[in-house]
Design an enzyme around this catalytic site. Structure first.
Site, PDB file in Angstrom:
ATOM      1  N   PRO A   2       0.785  -1.222   0.000  1.00  0.00           N
ATOM      2  CG  PRO A   2      -0.633  -1.477   1.775  1.00  0.00           C
ATOM      3  CD  PRO A   2       0.720  -1.882   1.290  1.00  0.00           C
ATOM      4  CD  GLU A   3       3.305   3.108  -4.279  1.00  0.00           C
ATOM      5  OE1 GLU A   3       3.319   4.281  -4.670  1.00  0.00           O
ATOM      6  OE2 GLU A   3       3.737   2.170  -4.971  1.00  0.00           O
TER       7      GLU A   3
END
Length: 273
Positions: A2-3
């Site tokens: 996850p960015e």
DNA sequence: GTAAACCTGGCA
DNA sequence: TGCCAGGTTTAC
């Protein structure tokens, strides 16, 4: 995994099902994440109501009704997922935290690689965000002149700079590749050789890509799921990331893969200078 | 600066 | 069997 767009997607999916709920119990099944899960965490949040959700950079925030901030970082493989009451019993491998809520639903933090983090902040110690740069979507904080201002202070590549959370907070490998493609700048260019106009283009591209990615609920490159188990859709719209050898969407030239700062990088030699 | 470290899982 | 992976920190 996850960015920023993925974490924001998780936040939006969790908000309607967790805000207003009271924590009944927390089962810390594995405390050895990137840092140890804070001792006494269960005691400090049990009986408290979830007042709000938030996000800063790649961190998901759960604000408790006494002001305590419960903070999650997903690392590379972390998931924070809510399960309705009926589904709450089955526990999966790598479920490290199991939070029981007052409607018998559960909030589960699962992270095979254990690069994730769970933190508590009550304002008495230095925040993990103390040295973090502006959000990429913050027009007042992240703009062309701001980025250009680093040119005389560093000899680093533009890719390395955009990945630096102290300069701009929330971008990671996928989105920096996409941003630099849209801005027409090669990942290996030194920031000091990037023009003012290009800095503007990079900031504009950042806004475009991150807004698009959030709109499409993040990228499920291999296994990303949001807070209620849905895959994202932005992986189908990646212009260059993971597309070595495929034709550039602009000019048709073959997308190249190189390594920059130990990370895979993808670009079009025709469209990016 | 650059490399290695932290972990597990999936794929060639 | 070996290599790669969305991240970050620590050590040469």
């Amino acid at each position: 995994m996850p960015e920023l767009p993925e974490v924001e997607t998780i936040r939006r999916s969790l908000e309607p099902v967790v805000v207003g709920r009271t924590v009944c119990s927390v089962d810390v099944r594995c405390a050895s994440l990137r840092k140890p899960v804070p001792p006494g965490l269960a005691q400090r949040v049990t009986g408290r109501r979830i007042a709000a959700t938030g996000r800063r950079a790649k961190y998901l925030l759960i604000e408790m009704d006494d002001g305590l901030m419960w903070i999650f970082h997903m690392g590379m493989s972390g998931r924070l997922q809510h399960f309705p009451a009926a589904a709450g019993e089955a526990r999966a491998k790598h479920d490290h935290l199991v939070v029981l809520l007052d409607d018998d639903s559960t909030l589960v933090f699962n992270d095979p690689r254990r690069f994730g983090l769970v933190l508590l902040e009550d304002g008495t110690t230095k925040s993990v965000f103390a040295d973090y740069g502006p959000e990429p979507l913050d027009r007042a904080g992240f703009h062309g002149d701001y980025l250009a201002g680093f040119r005389s202070r560093t000899n680093r590549t533009i890719k390395d700079v955009l990945m630096d959370q102290r300069i701009v907070a929330g971008l990671g490998n996928i989105y920096v590749n996409e941003i630099l493609f849209l801005a027409g700048v090669r990942p290996r260019r030194r920031l000091r050789r990037v023009t003012g106009a290009e800095c503007e283009r990079i900031v504009d591209a950042t806004r475009t890509i991150i807004e698009e990615a959030i709109e499409h609920r993040g990228s499920s490159v291999s296994d990303f799921l949001d807070g209620i188990g849905r895959r994202g859709g932005y992986q189908w719209r990646h212009r260059v990331y993971g597309r070595e050898g495929e034709p550039c969407p602009n000019c048709g030239a073959s997308i190249r893969a190189i390594v920059v700062g130990q990370r895979s990088s993808f670009y079009c030699s025709g469209c990016q200078r």
